[in-house]
Motif scaffolding. Structure first.
Motif, PDB file in Angstrom:
ATOM      1  N   LEU A  30       0.939  -1.158   0.013  1.00  0.00           N
ATOM      2  CA  LEU A  30      -0.058  -0.041  -0.034  1.00  0.00           C
ATOM      3  C   LEU A  30       0.845   1.026   0.093  1.00  0.00           C
ATOM      4  O   LEU A  30       1.744   1.479   0.728  1.00  0.00           O
ATOM      5  CB  LEU A  30      -1.081   0.119   1.147  1.00  0.00           C
ATOM      6  N   THR A  31       0.683   1.979  -1.159  1.00  0.00           N
ATOM      7  CA  THR A  31       1.649   3.343  -1.223  1.00  0.00           C
ATOM      8  C   THR A  31       0.997   4.348  -1.396  1.00  0.00           C
ATOM      9  O   THR A  31      -0.075   4.505  -2.020  1.00  0.00           O
ATOM     10  CB  THR A  31       2.847   2.848  -2.321  1.00  0.00           C
ATOM     11  N   GLU A  32       1.384   5.563  -0.939  1.00  0.00           N
ATOM     12  CA  GLU A  32       0.621   6.897  -1.383  1.00  0.00           C
ATOM     13  C   GLU A  32       1.241   7.582  -2.367  1.00  0.00           C
ATOM     14  O   GLU A  32       2.564   7.536  -2.700  1.00  0.00           O
ATOM     15  CB  GLU A  32       1.063   7.816   0.038  1.00  0.00           C
ATOM     16  N   ILE A  33       0.140   7.816  -3.303  1.00  0.00           N
ATOM     17  CA  ILE A  33       0.642   8.364  -4.684  1.00  0.00           C
ATOM     18  C   ILE A  33      -0.255   9.650  -4.967  1.00  0.00           C
ATOM     19  O   ILE A  33      -1.133   9.860  -4.264  1.00  0.00           O
ATOM     20  CB  ILE A  33       0.417   7.235  -5.966  1.00  0.00           C
ATOM     21  N   ARG A  34       0.291  10.358  -5.805  1.00  0.00           N
ATOM     22  CA  ARG A  34      -0.487  11.393  -6.452  1.00  0.00           C
ATOM     23  C   ARG A  34      -1.286  11.229  -7.729  1.00  0.00           C
ATOM     24  O   ARG A  34      -0.841  10.444  -8.398  1.00  0.00           O
ATOM     25  CB  ARG A  34       0.472  12.792  -6.857  1.00  0.00           C
ATOM     26  N   ASP A  35      -2.418  11.461  -7.763  1.00  0.00           N
ATOM     27  CA  ASP A  35      -3.294  10.788  -8.980  1.00  0.00           C
ATOM     28  C   ASP A  35      -3.125  12.039 -10.013  1.00  0.00           C
ATOM     29  O   ASP A  35      -3.984  13.020 -10.143  1.00  0.00           O
ATOM     30  CB  ASP A  35      -4.840  11.069  -8.485  1.00  0.00           C
ATOM     31  N   ALA A  36      -2.208  11.632 -10.832  1.00  0.00           N
ATOM     32  CA  ALA A  36      -1.721  12.740 -12.086  1.00  0.00           C
ATOM     33  C   ALA A  36      -2.618  12.611 -13.069  1.00  0.00           C
ATOM     34  O   ALA A  36      -2.725  11.539 -13.925  1.00  0.00           O
ATOM     35  CB  ALA A  36      -0.255  12.687 -12.359  1.00  0.00           C
ATOM     36  N   MET A  37      -3.655  13.429 -13.589  1.00  0.00           N
ATOM     37  CA  MET A  37      -4.402  13.447 -14.596  1.00  0.00           C
ATOM     38  C   MET A  37      -4.052  14.059 -15.662  1.00  0.00           C
ATOM     39  O   MET A  37      -4.795  13.918 -16.635  1.00  0.00           O
ATOM     40  CB  MET A  37      -5.910  13.771 -14.110  1.00  0.00           C
ATOM     41  N   GLY A  38      -2.782  14.677 -15.636  1.00  0.00           N
ATOM     42  CA  GLY A  38      -2.163  15.220 -16.890  1.00  0.00           C
ATOM     43  C   GLY A  38      -2.818  16.370 -17.508  1.00  0.00           C
ATOM     44  O   GLY A  38      -3.666  16.949 -16.805  1.00  0.00           O
ATOM     45  N   PRO A  39      -2.586  16.765 -18.812  1.00  0.00           N
ATOM     46  CA  PRO A  39      -3.152  17.909 -19.528  1.00  0.00           C
ATOM     47  C   PRO A  39      -4.549  18.240 -19.321  1.00  0.00           C
ATOM     48  O   PRO A  39      -5.275  19.276 -18.979  1.00  0.00           O
ATOM     49  CB  PRO A  39      -2.728  17.794 -20.779  1.00  0.00           C
ATOM     50  N   ASP A  40      -5.215  16.958 -19.237  1.00  0.00           N
ATOM     51  CA  ASP A  40      -6.902  17.086 -19.452  1.00  0.00           C
ATOM     52  C   ASP A  40      -7.431  17.562 -18.133  1.00  0.00           C
ATOM     53  O   ASP A  40      -8.316  18.331 -18.263  1.00  0.00           O
ATOM     54  CB  ASP A  40      -7.359  15.624 -19.644  1.00  0.00           C
ATOM     55  N   ALA A  41      -6.616  17.275 -17.077  1.00  0.00           N
ATOM     56  CA  ALA A  41      -6.810  17.797 -15.828  1.00  0.00           C
ATOM     57  C   ALA A  41      -7.024  19.534 -15.868  1.00  0.00           C
ATOM     58  O   ALA A  41      -7.853  19.895 -15.400  1.00  0.00           O
ATOM     59  CB  ALA A  41      -6.388  17.390 -14.605  1.00  0.00           C
ATOM     60  N   LEU A  42      -5.986  19.830 -16.257  1.00  0.00           N
ATOM     61  CA  LEU A  42      -5.718  21.227 -16.338  1.00  0.00           C
ATOM     62  C   LEU A  42      -6.713  21.955 -17.314  1.00  0.00           C
ATOM     63  O   LEU A  42      -7.477  23.120 -17.108  1.00  0.00           O
ATOM     64  CB  LEU A  42      -4.193  21.651 -16.929  1.00  0.00           C
ATOM     65  N   ARG A  43      -6.915  21.142 -18.380  1.00  0.00           N
ATOM     66  CA  ARG A  43      -7.921  21.903 -19.552  1.00  0.00           C
ATOM     67  C   ARG A  43      -9.307  21.910 -18.986  1.00  0.00           C
ATOM     68  O   ARG A  43     -10.082  22.768 -19.168  1.00  0.00           O
ATOM     69  CB  ARG A  43      -7.804  20.883 -20.839  1.00  0.00           C
ATOM     70  N   LEU A  44      -9.797  20.692 -18.173  1.00  0.00           N
ATOM     71  CA  LEU A  44     -11.133  20.425 -17.641  1.00  0.00           C
ATOM     72  C   LEU A  44     -11.403  21.504 -16.824  1.00  0.00           C
ATOM     73  O   LEU A  44     -12.357  22.156 -16.460  1.00  0.00           O
ATOM     74  CB  LEU A  44     -11.130  19.224 -17.307  1.00  0.00           C
ATOM     75  N   TRP A  45     -10.286  21.893 -15.940  1.00  0.00           N
ATOM     76  CA  TRP A  45     -10.532  23.066 -15.028  1.00  0.00           C
ATOM     77  C   TRP A  45     -10.740  24.526 -15.672  1.00  0.00           C
ATOM     78  O   TRP A  45     -11.458  25.146 -15.332  1.00  0.00           O
ATOM     79  CB  TRP A  45      -9.230  23.173 -13.964  1.00  0.00           C
TER      80      TRP A  45
END
Length: 1022
Positions: free
Chosen positions: A663-678
């Motif tokens: 079990l590891t803590e990670i960051r959910d990197a959604m990439g350019p689409d996350a920035l664009r959808l924002w």
């Protein structure tokens, strides 16, 4: 114990798509290239050039640092606009550009060079050539860094042909625009006051200022002795006019050495008041109490004087120029008695209004300041050293007050907090100072500019009022700057008389030399190099007496002529760009400079000619980016957000996932689409907040999209569109409802895109996916999709195929990476049927979702009522669950009880249930539905051990839904309670599943091998 029967799970069509639940970072580069560079190249080569296209003019970002979240908002908005118009089948032109000249780059380049070479005062860093080389190198490096970052955001543009204001071709086109303005007499040189930045040592235009409301000045009441007055006024007084002093109030005492007149207003009532300490004082009657407060004594009014009576009065200079002749007291429209004393000190070298008034009276501007904002020896000729080299905004101001106080001219002084202009780059206060500068006369083109604005579409509409205000309030534009890094103002000066030469012919000649030698030669060639001088101005020996000027153009003139980089107007398209998109601060900046240079260039001088259009057909303004508390982002506050932080998920709480069993803590990197959808989800017409709450919602939406498409791909895995050429009108009722919902959605989303209301489009899509699709249609079709007959499945797949295609098309402008990735996972048989990638499709390429007109109308009428029925059934089921009577919705039968009227044809509720009874079974997710009309039972409750009623109204009729215990056995394959009661528990199949299994046994006998009878399969709903 064994028997010849299949593992029921293997007979089900459970979705099993390989589409990943999260974007794979390693795959990002290939999808990025396909949806940007490849897509732009494809559409430029494939879409017709003979049809109207769509052009975005790029407001050039400044090439002096890293990109921030404001850049992302701006660039992604432009990209979404372009992608939408491409989806409408239009050819898009978007050539990015960069603003590369100006003070910030120059200063940063010098700082970097100073660090490398040693910050020595005389090491040659101030040499213009070295400055230009360092600045060009820095700008070029920054452009490449910013370009790389822009491309990582999925920006689709003509990057290979990107322009820079420091490109030779750009500079030549800019000079050609300047030449046309010279030709039309719009460029002139004048010694007049301009905003001057002591910190930057250059003149500034209004657009380069920012105003602070907390500036603190030392204000003072100062008295000037009167010298003469009209005969009528002298007779009225009865005492010598030289015993009276005029009282002025100023917030800039440092301008008093440049005083040349005093202003009054002819409609103000004045008085001469007696002071025991200061003698007789002339001031506005309404300001008596204010002056009394400053003096700390009560004054007695001696004589009332009308403003008209002050005409022709004069006064003597106080201290700084005692030898001068008497100075005039002049009527000025801008004088009021709202503040101060009702009299205003006029310094034409330090005030715009002062200058214009004094110019009418042939009073010359005088400004004894140097470039550093320090007094020269002309400020106080009698005692040169007293003010010499003192900064007017600090020690110089204090020295002026000290001197006036020593000579008895100060009545009082106080701290005054007020609005004051600052240099927007250095963040230091500016002064108004008269210098020799070049100006563009924009007053002569003001009417044409305002007419051009009238034909522009503004988003939001308030942008028109804002731009009009800036244009109306500007009659001239100071275009010269005292810097080395920029495009030179192509003026020649006689080396003895300093007389300037700037004509159409001289500019044409200089442009030809620049094209041959390059623009740096303007600084590197010998000062009197004759090649730069037109032949007509050279002497008989071919030599020149003219040197080249060192002023450069305002960078707003640079970027304002960027319209030269787009296609020029034609009879069919009078604008060079379909739209301009920038922040609200650009009404005073790039929007205005683009409008003014374009109108100036295109305006014709012949009478009766039509005024030119604006360079932009539509002008879109977005707000600023703020932190979650509504504060402006600032490095000093520490609230700056990087676009990379959004793409990499660094602003969201970490999530825990198993990686290699740990079990590891990670960051959910959604990439350019996350920035664009924002960006797309924001109302860009107002200021936009960046908050963790908003970003979590964006992350959730993207995750929902992926889960939705994964399910669609799973069900469509074996779908062949060629086998489903069935008319939409013959689909099942629920499928028709789903298509009607999809058609309604696509119409609304398309309209929102057309209106550039991207946040509304995204809201519609999100509501549809969460409500109409996930909570409704997906629930309705589980049985048919997983367990149904071939025909039932085909109808569902035909519907889901349209949903799959349409959702991609609606999301493509905003989440192109996701859509490109989906194409890679699209089943082969679907690609064979429709080989056009989603990004290449236009709305016209999509199948028309047209059901028969009567079917659409019936759905429109019925659906709200059907949803009421569904809600009532769900409510009763939840009550049964709470009492532990049932689990899955299939573990219930439903009986609808309704009383019919005498004329059953007029009972709309009965008609609805009669027509939609089968659809209600799917919509409610139950095993059986039946109808009870006037006591005639079509289904029986008598044997049920439990039942739960729910009452509701339909078309004005009362209806009761009874959710009750199933009266049939559970089918081991589909889990519906429709199997025969007497069947063996492990072999109980409903009639529908018996037929499906029989067909499967014929088509796939390998499924029917010996298996453990206790393998009862997996729930279709699992």
């Amino acid at each position: 114990m064994t028997s010849l029967r299949p593992a029921w799970k293997k007979t089900l069509h459970l979705p099993n798509a390989s589409f990943p639940p999260r974007a794979v970072v390693a795959d990002r580069p290939k999808y990025l290239k396909r949806c940007t560079d490849d897509l732009y190249s494809w559409h430029r080569s494939q879409l017709p050039t003979n049809k109207p296209g769509f052009t975005v003019a790029d407001g050039p970002p400044y090439a002096n640092g890293s990109l921030h979240i404001g850049h992302a908002l701006n660039k992604i908005l432009k990209d979404i606009v372009c992608r939408y118009h491409m989806s409408e089948g239009m050819r898009v032109d978007w050539i990015p550009g960069w603003d590369c000249h100006g003070l910030p780059i120059e200063m940063k380049a010098l700082q970097e060079q100073g660090q490398k070479l040693g910050a020595q005062k005389n090491n040659g860093l101030a040499n213009p050539v070295r400055i230009r080389n360092a600045a060009r190198k820095l700008a070029a490096k920054t452009v490449e860094e910013q370009k790389k970052a822009f491309r990582q955001w999925g920006i689709m543009a003509d990057w290979d042909n990107a322009w820079k204001t420091m490109d030779k071709g750009y500079e030549v086109r800019q000079l050609e625009v300047f030449k046309q303005m010279v030709k039309k007499g719009l460029i002139y040189r004048r010694f007049k006051p301009v905003y001057w930045s002591p910190s930057s040592r250059t003149a500034l235009a209004e657009a380069e200022l920012e105003y602070r409301d907390d500036h603190v000045s030392i204000a003072a009441f100062v008295k000037y002795p009167l010298r003469t007055a009209s005969e009528a006024l002298r007779d009225k007084l009865g005492f010598g006019i030289d015993s009276v002093s005029a009282v002025i109030w100023t917030t800039t005492p440092w301008t008093l050495p440049a005083n040349r007149a005093i202003g009054f207003h002819k409609d103000i009532e004045y008085i001469i008041a007696e002071s025991s300490t200061q003698g007789r004082l002339l001031l506005a009657a309404s300001r008596l109490s204010v002056v009394e407060h400053q003096l700390g004594e009560a004054l007695s009014a001696v004589v009332a004087i009308g403003g008209q009576e002050l005409i022709d009065a004069t006064y003597d200079s106080a201290v700084f120029d005692k030898e001068s002749s008497p100075r005039p007291i002049l009527h000025a429209d801008f004088v009021s008695d709202v503040s101060g004393s009702g009299l205003v000190h006029l310094a034409p070298g330090h005030g715009m209004d002062d200058y214009e008034l004094c110019r009418k009276h042939n009073i010359q501007a005088f400004a004894p300041l140097d470039d550093r904002g320090c007094f020269t020896n002309l400020a106080y000729p009698e005692e040169m050293d007293f003010l010499l080299s003192k900064a007017v905004l600090s020690t110089g101001n204090e020295a002026v007050l000290e001197c006036l106080s020593e000579h008895g001219h100060i009545l009082g002084q106080h701290i005054y907090k007020h609005k004051y202009p600052y240099d927007w780059r250095s963040k230091q206060p500016v002064v108004v100072r008269a210098t020799e500068q070049w100006f563009a006369n924009v007053g002569d083109i003001q009417d044409n500019a305002l007419k051009a604005i009238d034909a522009v579409t503004f988003i939001p509409p308030s942008g028109k009022t804002r731009l009009e205000a800036f244009v109306k309030n500007r009659t001239e534009w100071c275009i010269s700057r005292q810097r080395a890094w920029g495009v030179p103002i192509p003026a020649l000066y006689h080396h003895e008389t300093n007389e300037a030469v700037l004509t159409e012919d001289s500019v044409s000649h200089i442009i030809s030399i620049i094209e041959d030698r390059g623009i740096d030669a303007w600084w590197t060639d010998e000062e009197l190099d004759p090649e730069w001088t037109p032949p007509a101005l050279r002497d008989s020996n071919g030599q020149s007496s003219y040197r080249r000027g060192k002023d450069t153009m305002d960078v707003w003139f640079d970027s304002g002529t960027s319209w030269t980089q787009t296609k020029q107007p034609s009879d069919t398209n009078p604008h060079v760009a379909s739209c301009y998109i920038e922040g609200t601060d650009q009404h005073r900046g790039w929007f205005q400079s683009s409008l003014l240079t374009y109108v100036a260039y295109r305006s014709r001088t012949d009478k009766g000619s039509a005024p030119p259009k604006a360079p932009f057909e539509t002008l879109i303004t977005h707000g600023f980016t703020l932190d979650q508390d509504g504060r402006k982002m600032s490095k000093s506050i520490g609230n700056v957000v990087s676009p990379d932080e959004i793409m990499d998920g660094l602003l969201l709480p970490p999530v825990k996932r198993k990686i290699r069993g740990k079990l590891t803590e990670i960051r959910d990197a959604m990439g350019p689409d996350a920035l664009r959808l924002w960006v797309a989800s924001c109302d860009y017409t107002t200021d936009v907040k960046v908050s963790q709450t908003a970003l979590q919602a964006i992350n959730g939406s993207l995750s929902k999209y992926r889960v939705t498409f994964k399910l669609l791909l799973g069900i469509l895995e074996d779908y062949d569109p060629r086998s489903s050429l069935t008319p939409l009108g013959s689909l099942g009722e629920v499928d028709q409802i789903a298509l009607w919902q999809l058609k309604t959605l696509s119409g609304r989303v398309r309209q929102h895109y057309k209106a550039l209301e991207f946040n509304k489009a995204m809201s519609e899509i999100n509501i549809y996916i969460n409500t109409d699709l996930s909570s409704f249609y997906f629930e309705c079709i589980k049985d048919a999709a997983y367990c149904g007959t071939a025909d039932e499945r085909l109808q569902v797949q035909s519907t889901l195929y349209q949903i799959y295609i349409y959702l991609q098309h609606m999301l493509a402008p905003v989440t192109p990476m996701l859509v490109e990735e989906l194409w890679e996972y699209t089943p082969k048989q679907i690609k064979d049927w429709n080989s056009t990638p989603p990004g290449h499709r236009s709305w016209a390429d999509l199948d028309t979702l047209k059901l028969p007109q009567d079917v659409e109308k019936q759905i429109d009428d019925d659906l709200p009522e059907l949803m009421k029925v569904r809600s009532a059934v769900k409510s009763a089921q939840e009550a049964a669950r709470n009492d532990k009577k049932m689990g899955d919705s299939l573990q219930s039968f439903v009986l609808f009880e309704i009383e019919a009227t005498e004329d059953s044809g007029e009972n709309l509720a009965l008609d609805l249930f009669s027509r939609r009874l089968e659809a209600l079974k799917s919509m409610s997710g139950v095993s059986t539905v039946s109808l009870l009309v006037n006591g005639v039972e079509l289904s029986d409750l008598s044997h049920a051990r439990w039942s739960y009623p729910a009452e509701f109204g339909i078309f004005g009729s009362k209806v009761k839904a009874h959710v009750y215990e199933p009266q049939l056995a559970k089918c081991v394959r589909c889990w519906r309670y429709q199997a025969r009661i007497k069947a063996e528990k492990d072999d109980a199949l409903c009639e529908r599943c018996e037929g499906v299994v029989k067909e499967l046994r014929r088509m796939n006998p390998e499924l029917f091998e010996t298996h453990d009878t206790h393998d009862s399969g997996t729930s279709p709903a699992a």
